[in-house]
Design a protein around this motif. Structure first.
Motif, PDB file in Angstrom:
ATOM      1  N   HIS A 142      28.574  57.182  26.127  1.00 15.28           N
ATOM      2  CA  HIS A 142      29.635  56.653  26.978  1.00 15.28           C
ATOM      3  C   HIS A 142      30.402  57.832  27.556  1.00 15.28           C
ATOM      4  O   HIS A 142      30.996  58.618  26.809  1.00 15.28           O
ATOM      5  CB  HIS A 142      30.556  55.741  26.169  1.00 15.28           C
ATOM      6  CG  HIS A 142      29.834  54.634  25.469  1.00 15.28           C
ATOM      7  ND1 HIS A 142      29.257  54.800  24.233  1.00 15.28           N
ATOM      8  CD2 HIS A 142      29.569  53.373  25.862  1.00 15.28           C
ATOM      9  CE1 HIS A 142      28.674  53.667  23.868  1.00 15.28           C
ATOM     10  NE2 HIS A 142      28.849  52.786  24.840  1.00 15.28           N
ATOM     11  N   TRP A 143      30.379  57.958  28.879  1.00 15.52           N
ATOM     12  CA  TRP A 143      30.920  59.134  29.542  1.00 15.52           C
ATOM     13  C   TRP A 143      32.067  58.777  30.472  1.00 15.52           C
ATOM     14  O   TRP A 143      32.054  57.729  31.124  1.00 15.52           O
ATOM     15  CB  TRP A 143      29.836  59.846  30.336  1.00 15.52           C
ATOM     16  CG  TRP A 143      28.802  60.493  29.473  1.00 15.52           C
ATOM     17  CD1 TRP A 143      27.643  59.944  29.021  1.00 15.52           C
ATOM     18  CD2 TRP A 143      28.864  61.810  28.926  1.00 15.52           C
ATOM     19  NE1 TRP A 143      26.963  60.835  28.231  1.00 15.52           N
ATOM     20  CE2 TRP A 143      27.687  61.997  28.160  1.00 15.52           C
ATOM     21  CE3 TRP A 143      29.786  62.853  29.013  1.00 15.52           C
ATOM     22  CZ2 TRP A 143      27.421  63.180  27.475  1.00 15.52           C
ATOM     23  CZ3 TRP A 143      29.515  64.039  28.347  1.00 15.52           C
ATOM     24  CH2 TRP A 143      28.341  64.193  27.579  1.00 15.52           C
ATOM     25  N   THR A 144      33.043  59.671  30.579  1.00 14.68           N
ATOM     26  CA  THR A 144      34.169  59.541  31.495  1.00 14.68           C
ATOM     27  C   THR A 144      34.213  60.777  32.383  1.00 14.68           C
ATOM     28  O   THR A 144      34.242  61.916  31.875  1.00 14.68           O
ATOM     29  CB  THR A 144      35.499  59.415  30.733  1.00 14.68           C
ATOM     30  OG1 THR A 144      35.449  58.256  29.894  1.00 14.68           O
ATOM     31  CG2 THR A 144      36.667  59.276  31.706  1.00 14.68           C
ATOM     32  N   MET A 145      34.196  60.589  33.687  1.00 15.59           N
ATOM     33  CA  MET A 145      34.275  61.709  34.601  1.00 15.59           C
ATOM     34  C   MET A 145      35.697  62.276  34.633  1.00 15.59           C
ATOM     35  O   MET A 145      36.676  61.534  34.575  1.00 15.59           O
ATOM     36  CB  MET A 145      33.883  61.277  36.011  1.00 15.59           C
ATOM     37  CG  MET A 145      32.420  60.917  36.171  1.00 15.59           C
ATOM     38  SD  MET A 145      31.275  62.286  35.808  1.00 15.59           S
ATOM     39  CE  MET A 145      31.772  63.504  37.042  1.00 15.59           C
ATOM     40  N   VAL A 146      35.793  63.602  34.709  1.00 15.40           N
ATOM     41  CA  VAL A 146      37.070  64.291  34.840  1.00 15.40           C
ATOM     42  C   VAL A 146      37.296  64.566  36.324  1.00 15.40           C
ATOM     43  O   VAL A 146      36.409  65.071  37.015  1.00 15.40           O
ATOM     44  CB  VAL A 146      37.070  65.602  34.038  1.00 15.40           C
ATOM     45  CG1 VAL A 146      38.378  66.354  34.233  1.00 15.40           C
ATOM     46  CG2 VAL A 146      36.825  65.314  32.557  1.00 15.40           C
ATOM     47  N   ALA A 147      38.482  64.231  36.814  1.00 15.79           N
ATOM     48  CA  ALA A 147      38.742  64.322  38.255  1.00 15.79           C
ATOM     49  C   ALA A 147      38.770  65.768  38.750  1.00 15.79           C
ATOM     50  O   ALA A 147      38.301  66.068  39.849  1.00 15.79           O
ATOM     51  CB  ALA A 147      40.057  63.629  38.590  1.00 15.79           C
ATOM     52  N   ALA A 148      39.325  66.672  37.948  1.00 14.10           N
ATOM     53  CA  ALA A 148      39.521  68.058  38.405  1.00 14.10           C
ATOM     54  C   ALA A 148      38.206  68.828  38.412  1.00 14.10           C
ATOM     55  O   ALA A 148      37.338  68.639  37.555  1.00 14.10           O
ATOM     56  CB  ALA A 148      40.525  68.753  37.498  1.00 14.10           C
ATOM     57  N   ASP A 149      38.070  69.711  39.384  1.00 17.82           N
ATOM     58  CA  ASP A 149      36.946  70.634  39.439  1.00 17.82           C
ATOM     59  C   ASP A 149      37.192  71.722  38.401  1.00 17.82           C
ATOM     60  O   ASP A 149      38.211  72.414  38.454  1.00 17.82           O
ATOM     61  CB  ASP A 149      36.860  71.252  40.844  1.00 17.82           C
ATOM     62  CG  ASP A 149      35.588  72.057  41.074  1.00 17.82           C
ATOM     63  OD1 ASP A 149      35.038  72.597  40.096  1.00 17.82           O
ATOM     64  OD2 ASP A 149      35.157  72.157  42.239  1.00 17.82           O
ATOM     65  N   PRO A 150      36.265  71.923  37.428  1.00 19.37           N
ATOM     66  CA  PRO A 150      36.510  72.957  36.417  1.00 19.37           C
ATOM     67  C   PRO A 150      36.481  74.371  36.984  1.00 19.37           C
ATOM     68  O   PRO A 150      36.995  75.298  36.356  1.00 19.37           O
ATOM     69  CB  PRO A 150      35.379  72.738  35.409  1.00 19.37           C
ATOM     70  CG  PRO A 150      34.299  72.065  36.193  1.00 19.37           C
ATOM     71  CD  PRO A 150      35.007  71.204  37.195  1.00 19.37           C
ATOM     72  N   LEU A 151      35.876  74.559  38.158  1.00 22.68           N
ATOM     73  CA  LEU A 151      35.820  75.864  38.823  1.00 22.68           C
ATOM     74  C   LEU A 151      36.429  75.710  40.218  1.00 22.68           C
ATOM     75  O   LEU A 151      35.716  75.473  41.198  1.00 22.68           O
ATOM     76  CB  LEU A 151      34.374  76.361  38.915  1.00 22.68           C
ATOM     77  CG  LEU A 151      34.174  77.740  39.536  1.00 22.68           C
ATOM     78  CD1 LEU A 151      34.731  78.842  38.623  1.00 22.68           C
ATOM     79  CD2 LEU A 151      32.683  77.991  39.820  1.00 22.68           C
ATOM     80  N   PRO A 152      37.736  75.856  40.348  1.00 22.48           N
ATOM     81  CA  PRO A 152      38.378  75.629  41.659  1.00 22.48           C
ATOM     82  C   PRO A 152      37.940  76.602  42.742  1.00 22.48           C
ATOM     83  O   PRO A 152      37.982  76.273  43.933  1.00 22.48           O
ATOM     84  CB  PRO A 152      39.872  75.796  41.350  1.00 22.48           C
ATOM     85  CG  PRO A 152      39.993  75.555  39.882  1.00 22.48           C
ATOM     86  CD  PRO A 152      38.726  76.080  39.291  1.00 22.48           C
ATOM     87  N   ALA A 153      37.505  77.824  42.337  1.00 22.12           N
ATOM     88  CA  ALA A 153      37.035  78.822  43.302  1.00 22.12           C
ATOM     89  C   ALA A 153      35.958  79.660  42.632  1.00 22.12           C
ATOM     90  O   ALA A 153      36.072  79.979  41.441  1.00 22.12           O
ATOM     91  CB  ALA A 153      38.186  79.708  43.775  1.00 22.12           C
ATOM     92  N   PRO A 154      34.891  80.047  43.362  1.00 25.22           N
ATOM     93  CA  PRO A 154      33.767  80.740  42.730  1.00 25.22           C
ATOM     94  C   PRO A 154      33.916  82.251  42.612  1.00 25.22           C
ATOM     95  O   PRO A 154      33.007  82.912  42.112  1.00 25.22           O
ATOM     96  CB  PRO A 154      32.604  80.404  43.665  1.00 25.22           C
ATOM     97  CG  PRO A 154      33.242  80.280  45.003  1.00 25.22           C
ATOM     98  CD  PRO A 154      34.599  79.684  44.755  1.00 25.22           C
ATOM     99  N   GLY A 155      35.039  82.817  43.067  1.00 23.26           N
ATOM    100  CA  GLY A 155      35.245  84.259  42.972  1.00 23.26           C
ATOM    101  C   GLY A 155      35.065  84.951  44.306  1.00 23.26           C
ATOM    102  O   GLY A 155      34.370  84.458  45.199  1.00 23.26           O
ATOM    103  N   ARG A 156      35.656  86.132  44.434  1.00 24.71           N
ATOM    104  CA  ARG A 156      35.624  86.857  45.705  1.00 24.71           C
ATOM    105  C   ARG A 156      34.227  87.309  46.088  1.00 24.71           C
ATOM    106  O   ARG A 156      33.939  87.521  47.264  1.00 24.71           O
ATOM    107  CB  ARG A 156      36.578  88.060  45.636  1.00 24.71           C
ATOM    108  CG  ARG A 156      38.052  87.676  45.682  1.00 24.71           C
ATOM    109  CD  ARG A 156      38.948  88.884  45.633  1.00 24.71           C
ATOM    110  NE  ARG A 156      38.933  89.512  44.316  1.00 24.71           N
ATOM    111  CZ  ARG A 156      39.632  90.602  43.997  1.00 24.71           C
ATOM    112  NH1 ARG A 156      40.364  91.195  44.923  1.00 24.71           N
ATOM    113  NH2 ARG A 156      39.591  91.089  42.781  1.00 24.71           N
TER     114      ARG A 156
END
Length: 325
Positions: free
Chosen positions: A71-85
């Protein structure tokens, strides 16, 4: 988002099968997460399982949680908001996350497009929590052999207090061999600390042009290296394995793949991108993606029990794991 029932797989031991053979048909009740969730990685933190997946729905990466792998629940936030410079800020080019507890927080390894070389390469990011946000570490990628096509599909392994990174050189991007590599890294996974060792490459007809997506476990006193092979974008994708008595090999491949479209009777199409984790009952589970049975272009999440008789993997009916409470 709640899930459907789990995979109920009964796959015979393939190590004894003749080359190119496929074991008996497996039965499938349905995906445990019926949405686009490719290249799953799963880590248990306390009593909660955290799963991470390749980009979808406008996110660089995806994150879901579960108490039981069913039983899974999706998390709304992106765990990686930016991939780096160092990386192109293009969500469709961020793939195959790997997260682990580094003892002081959590490390994320991920694949993104390197601005300098134009190749897919592996980056590292850190967070105090498995929920993120993960912040890229350093100004450049962690592993980026541009002359070999770049690097993708990071996976982590620890032994005797040392951490290792497994990765694939993306040679199929440019007509060269693909190798699964093993490389020592720092405890937090943000620096390489030694040279990479080649473990296996594509050398079986059923593997097509590539091997990728490594997962390494130690069972029965030996090492089992799972990997995916052939073209990811259709029913020919499949999961194989190789065994060794030493961490750095040599690794001996099974004569036939562990999971294929045919071994699931067509109910799972292109099973691959696998990860192995201990279930709530302490027994191993294999989680993997397959193309959605409804014909849409989604790779949905499946789970099945995994046993290791004689040190070799066998996928089995997960029984009660798929029953909803």
């Amino acid at each position: 988002m709640a899930a459907a029932a789990t995979v109920a797989a009964v796959v015979a031991g393939l190590a004894a099968a003749p080359a190119g053979a496929v074991a008996g048909t497996a039965a499938v009740a349905g995906p445990v997460l019926d949405r686009d969730f490719a290249d799953p990685d799963v880590v248990k933190v306390g009593r909660t399982y955290h799963a991470y997946a390749t980009n979808a729905e406008g996110k660089y990466l995806q994150h879901a949680t579960s108490p039981d792998l069913v039983h899974w629940t999706m998390v709304a936030a992106d765990p990686l908001p930016a991939p780096g410079r160092w990386a192109e800020p293009e969500r469709s080019l961020v793939w195959a996350p790997e997260v682990f507890d580094n003892g002081h927080g959590f490390t994320l390894h991920y694949t993104a497009r390197d601005r300098a070389s134009g190749r897919q390469c592996i980056g590292a990011a850190l967070s105090a929590s498995p929920d993120g946000p993960f912040v890229p570490a350093g100004d450049g990628p962690l592993v980026c052999p541009a002359e070999l096509g770049g690097a993708i599909d990071a996976s982590s392994h620890t032994e005797h207090g040392r951490r290792y990174l497994l990765w694939k050189n993306d040679g199929n991007c440019c007509g060269t061999d693909t190798w699964i590599h093993l490389q020592p890294v720092s405890a937090d996974g943000t620096r390489t600390t030694g040279d990479a060792v080649r473990l296996i490459r594509q050398d079986r007809a059923w593997e097509g042009a590539l091997v990728e997506a490594p997962t390494l476990v130690k069972r029965g006193g030996g090492y089992v290296l799972f990997y995916s092979a052939d073209s990811y974008d259709g029913p020919h994708y499949k999961t194989g394995y190789a065994v060794a008595s030493r961490l750095a090999g040599p690794y001996t491949k099974a004569d036939a793949p562990l999971m294929t479209t045919e071994s699931f009777g067509g109910a799972v199409r292109g099973p691959g991108g696998q990860d192995v984790v201990s279930g709530p009952d302490g027994r191993d589970r294999i989680l993997f993606h397959g193309w959605s049975p409804d014909g849409t272009r989604r790779r949905v999440l499946y789970a099945a029990r995994l046993d290791f008789p004689d040190g070799r993997p066998v996928v089995r009916d997960d029984g009660a794991a798929g029953r909803r409470g």
